[in-house]
Write a protein that holds these residues in place. Structure first.
Motif, PDB file in Angstrom:
ATOM      1  N   ASN A  93     -22.693   8.394 -16.003  1.00  9.82           N
ATOM      2  CA  ASN A  93     -21.999   9.362 -15.155  1.00  9.82           C
ATOM      3  C   ASN A  93     -22.716  10.706 -15.128  1.00  9.82           C
ATOM      4  O   ASN A  93     -22.825  11.351 -14.094  1.00  9.82           O
ATOM      5  N   ILE A  94     -23.188  11.134 -16.279  1.00 11.15           N
ATOM      6  CA  ILE A  94     -23.873  12.420 -16.367  1.00 11.15           C
ATOM      7  C   ILE A  94     -25.119  12.431 -15.481  1.00 11.15           C
ATOM      8  O   ILE A  94     -25.465  13.453 -14.883  1.00 11.15           O
ATOM      9  N   ASP A 100     -16.124  17.634 -11.050  1.00  9.92           N
ATOM     10  CA  ASP A 100     -15.224  17.365 -12.176  1.00  9.92           C
ATOM     11  C   ASP A 100     -15.594  16.092 -12.928  1.00  9.92           C
ATOM     12  O   ASP A 100     -15.428  16.017 -14.154  1.00  9.92           O
ATOM     13  N   ASP A 101     -16.062  15.075 -12.194  1.00  9.33           N
ATOM     14  CA  ASP A 101     -16.435  13.818 -12.851  1.00  9.33           C
ATOM     15  C   ASP A 101     -17.572  14.044 -13.842  1.00  9.33           C
ATOM     16  O   ASP A 101     -17.561  13.503 -14.955  1.00  9.33           O
ATOM     17  N   LEU A 102     -18.541  14.847 -13.455  1.00  5.40           N
ATOM     18  CA  LEU A 102     -19.649  15.168 -14.349  1.00  5.40           C
ATOM     19  C   LEU A 102     -19.138  15.951 -15.554  1.00  5.40           C
ATOM     20  O   LEU A 102     -19.491  15.651 -16.700  1.00  5.40           O
ATOM     21  N   GLY A 103     -18.308  16.950 -15.292  1.00  3.31           N
ATOM     22  CA  GLY A 103     -17.784  17.771 -16.377  1.00  3.31           C
ATOM     23  C   GLY A 103     -16.996  16.967 -17.390  1.00  3.31           C
ATOM     24  O   GLY A 103     -17.132  17.158 -18.600  1.00  3.31           O
ATOM     25  N   LYS A 104     -16.151  16.052 -16.909  1.00  2.90           N
ATOM     26  CA  LYS A 104     -15.343  15.231 -17.810  1.00  2.90           C
ATOM     27  C   LYS A 104     -16.223  14.373 -18.714  1.00  2.90           C
ATOM     28  O   LYS A 104     -15.963  14.251 -19.923  1.00  2.90           O
ATOM     29  N   ASP A 121     -26.821  16.409 -31.079  1.00  3.29           N
ATOM     30  CA  ASP A 121     -26.673  15.809 -29.750  1.00  3.29           C
ATOM     31  C   ASP A 121     -25.444  16.368 -29.037  1.00  3.29           C
ATOM     32  O   ASP A 121     -25.472  16.617 -27.826  1.00  3.29           O
ATOM     33  N   ALA A 122     -24.357  16.557 -29.794  1.00  7.09           N
ATOM     34  CA  ALA A 122     -23.151  17.132 -29.205  1.00  7.09           C
ATOM     35  C   ALA A 122     -23.419  18.539 -28.704  1.00  7.09           C
ATOM     36  O   ALA A 122     -22.965  18.931 -27.617  1.00  7.09           O
ATOM     37  N   ALA A 123     -24.178  19.304 -29.478  1.00 10.70           N
ATOM     38  CA  ALA A 123     -24.535  20.662 -29.050  1.00 10.70           C
ATOM     39  C   ALA A 123     -25.304  20.616 -27.733  1.00 10.70           C
ATOM     40  O   ALA A 123     -25.064  21.430 -26.833  1.00 10.70           O
ATOM     41  N   ALA A 124     -26.221  19.654 -27.610  1.00 20.35           N
ATOM     42  CA  ALA A 124     -27.003  19.529 -26.375  1.00 20.35           C
ATOM     43  C   ALA A 124     -26.104  19.206 -25.181  1.00 20.35           C
ATOM     44  O   ALA A 124     -26.303  19.730 -24.074  1.00 20.35           O
ATOM     45  N   SER A 125     -25.110  18.354 -25.392  1.00 18.99           N
ATOM     46  CA  SER A 125     -24.194  17.995 -24.305  1.00 18.99           C
ATOM     47  C   SER A 125     -23.377  19.206 -23.858  1.00 18.99           C
ATOM     48  O   SER A 125     -23.253  19.491 -22.659  1.00 18.99           O
ATOM     49  N   PHE A 126     -22.826  19.930 -24.821  1.00 22.74           N
ATOM     50  CA  PHE A 126     -22.021  21.098 -24.460  1.00 22.74           C
ATOM     51  C   PHE A 126     -22.887  22.213 -23.880  1.00 22.74           C
ATOM     52  O   PHE A 126     -22.434  22.970 -23.026  1.00 22.74           O
ATOM     53  N   TRP A 127     -24.132  22.287 -24.332  1.00 18.61           N
ATOM     54  CA  TRP A 127     -25.047  23.286 -23.767  1.00 18.61           C
ATOM     55  C   TRP A 127     -25.296  22.986 -22.289  1.00 18.61           C
ATOM     56  O   TRP A 127     -25.277  23.893 -21.447  1.00 18.61           O
ATOM     57  N   SER A 128     -25.516  21.717 -21.962  1.00 27.48           N
ATOM     58  CA  SER A 128     -25.727  21.331 -20.558  1.00 27.48           C
ATOM     59  C   SER A 128     -24.524  21.723 -19.711  1.00 27.48           C
ATOM     60  O   SER A 128     -24.671  22.218 -18.587  1.00 27.48           O
ATOM     61  N   TYR A 129     -23.339  21.505 -20.253  1.00 23.66           N
ATOM     62  CA  TYR A 129     -22.109  21.862 -19.542  1.00 23.66           C
ATOM     63  C   TYR A 129     -22.059  23.372 -19.314  1.00 23.66           C
ATOM     64  O   TYR A 129     -21.772  23.850 -18.214  1.00 23.66           O
ATOM     65  N   SER A 130     -22.346  24.126 -20.367  1.00 19.21           N
ATOM     66  CA  SER A 130     -22.210  25.583 -20.281  1.00 19.21           C
ATOM     67  C   SER A 130     -23.195  26.208 -19.315  1.00 19.21           C
ATOM     68  O   SER A 130     -22.965  27.311 -18.806  1.00 19.21           O
ATOM     69  N   GLN A 131     -24.307  25.505 -19.047  1.00 11.93           N
ATOM     70  CA  GLN A 131     -25.339  26.059 -18.173  1.00 11.93           C
ATOM     71  C   GLN A 131     -25.217  25.607 -16.720  1.00 11.93           C
ATOM     72  O   GLN A 131     -26.023  26.009 -15.879  1.00 11.93           O
ATOM     73  N   ASN A 132     -24.200  24.791 -16.423  1.00 11.87           N
ATOM     74  CA  ASN A 132     -24.032  24.272 -15.064  1.00 11.87           C
ATOM     75  C   ASN A 132     -23.169  25.231 -14.250  1.00 11.87           C
ATOM     76  O   ASN A 132     -21.967  25.360 -14.474  1.00 11.87           O
ATOM     77  N   ALA A 133     -23.785  25.895 -13.280  1.00  8.34           N
ATOM     78  CA  ALA A 133     -23.089  26.908 -12.478  1.00  8.34           C
ATOM     79  C   ALA A 133     -22.003  26.315 -11.593  1.00  8.34           C
ATOM     80  O   ALA A 133     -21.183  27.061 -11.038  1.00  8.34           O
ATOM     81  N   ARG A 140     -17.054  26.859 -18.585  1.00  7.86           N
ATOM     82  CA  ARG A 140     -18.385  27.077 -19.161  1.00  7.86           C
ATOM     83  C   ARG A 140     -18.266  27.833 -20.486  1.00  7.86           C
ATOM     84  O   ARG A 140     -19.008  27.574 -21.426  1.00  7.86           O
ATOM     85  N   LEU A 141     -17.327  28.761 -20.549  1.00 10.43           N
ATOM     86  CA  LEU A 141     -17.089  29.485 -21.793  1.00 10.43           C
ATOM     87  C   LEU A 141     -16.576  28.529 -22.860  1.00 10.43           C
ATOM     88  O   LEU A 141     -17.008  28.573 -24.017  1.00 10.43           O
ATOM     89  N   TYR A 142     -15.651  27.648 -22.471  1.00 10.90           N
ATOM     90  CA  TYR A 142     -15.146  26.647 -23.415  1.00 10.90           C
ATOM     91  C   TYR A 142     -16.304  25.798 -23.947  1.00 10.90           C
ATOM     92  O   TYR A 142     -16.390  25.540 -25.155  1.00 10.90           O
ATOM     93  N   ALA A 143     -17.194  25.382 -23.052  1.00  7.49           N
ATOM     94  CA  ALA A 143     -18.327  24.553 -23.469  1.00  7.49           C
ATOM     95  C   ALA A 143     -19.246  25.327 -24.410  1.00  7.49           C
ATOM     96  O   ALA A 143     -19.774  24.774 -25.384  1.00  7.49           O
TER      97      ALA A 143
END
Length: 314
Positions: A93-94, A100-104, A121-133, A140-143
């Motif tokens: 999916n990513i 929203d599907d990508l974010g979930k 690896d979890a940090a990398a996933s949340f980092w990708s989320y936080s950087q997606n405009a 993004r703040l939550y991520a």
């Protein structure tokens, strides 16, 4: 809404497969039945035909439902304790979904990786989320906050260096004092200058006092005070700051906080250590002796403070 109430996995599979073949199912009803099939097959050590189920969802409800079906089946695998099957579905999916599907799926993968102990690896996933405009500023703040937690858990402070601009922007928005203090510790251990770590610590101190002042129960307030002082003492060696926490308290607050819990006596020990580490030995002894002479001090308190005082007498 149909409910699958049969007890055995085999009966639940049969009921769910019957439901899947029913005409006029809504996408959510179909997905609930498909997830039931997946979970029950996995309970019986059988491998579900994930690709066939996803294709069925697309054929019935259109291409726009592919991502939701993939994510839902991944969640079913996770619930069945099969992260090895859930992970590639989230990753699929990513790679292909959006919005929203990508974010979930990004968030779910990060949580799964964290639960498995794969904090980097979890940090990398949340980092990708936080950087997606494409995601909202709030999400993004939550991520970014989740990323911070995973960096702390991974014990890789070098990862903090790359995110200084984002941390500086997010810092005024974060209200979790523990998270901010943990972040300050990671920055202190990284290659960033100590001045930045102290800036983060000061924000954590502000948040800790806000949380303390808002507390209605002494137990919760004591926990905040102890955790803050432990960070201030052990990580930042800010002895004066620790001492000032006791001076800040009114007599009524000191009475309110009194407890037989270890946290209370360890907090007093930290205040004592603050005096000791500043070579204010007479004040250290004057602070601690009244507690040791007080008949109300419980045995655990006497032990904690007694050992501390003995270290001063050596």
């Amino acid at each position: 809404n149909a409910r699958l109430t049969n007890d055995t996995p085999a009966n639940r599979i049969q009921a769910a497969q019957t439901l899947l073949s029913t005409a006029n199912l809504s996408p959510n009803e179909w997905l609930s039945a498909a997830k039931e099939v997946v979970q029950c097959l996995l309970l019986q050590n059988q491998t579900p035909a994930m690709a066939d189920l996803i294709t069925q969802a697309v054929n019935r409800f259109g291409e726009t439902k592919r991502a939701a079906a993939t994510h839902g089946l991944a969640l079913a695998c996770k619930k069945a304790n099969r992260p090895d099957l859930a992970t590639p579905l989230f990753q699929q999916n990513i790679a292909t979904a959006s919005g929203d599907d990508l974010g979930k799926s990004l968030s779910a993968l990060g949580k799964l990786q964290s639960e498995q102990g794969n904090h980097a690896d979890a940090a990398a996933s949340f980092w990708s989320y936080s950087q997606n405009a494409a995601f909202t500023a709030r999400m993004r703040l939550y991520a970014l906050m989740q990323w911070t937690r995973e960096v702390v858990s991974a014990n890789q402070p070098e990862l903090v260096v790359q995110a200084r601009p984002q941390i500086e922007a997010a810092l005024p928005l974060i209200t979790d004092y523990e998270l901010v203090l943990d972040l300050g510790r990671q920055i202190l251990c990284s290659k960033l200058e100590k001045k930045f770590a102290l800036q983060v610590f000061e924000r954590g101190q502000q948040l800790a006092w806000q949380a303390f002042d808002a507390c209605k129960h002494p137990s919760a307030a004591l926990t905040i005070l102890f955790k803050f002082c432990r960070r201030a003492s052990n990580d930042f060696q800010m002895s004066g700051t620790v001492i000032s926490t006791w001076a800040r308290l009114t007599n009524a607050q000191k009475s309110w906080l009194w407890s037989e819990r270890d946290d209370y006596w360890h907090y007093l020990e930290l205040v004592f250590r603050g005096y000791r580490d500043l070579n204010r030995f007479a004040e250290a002894e004057q602070f601690i002796v009244p507690f040791l002479n007080d008949s109300a001090t419980p045995p655990n308190g006497c032990a904690i403070l007694g050992i501390a005082l003995a270290s001063l007498k050596r």
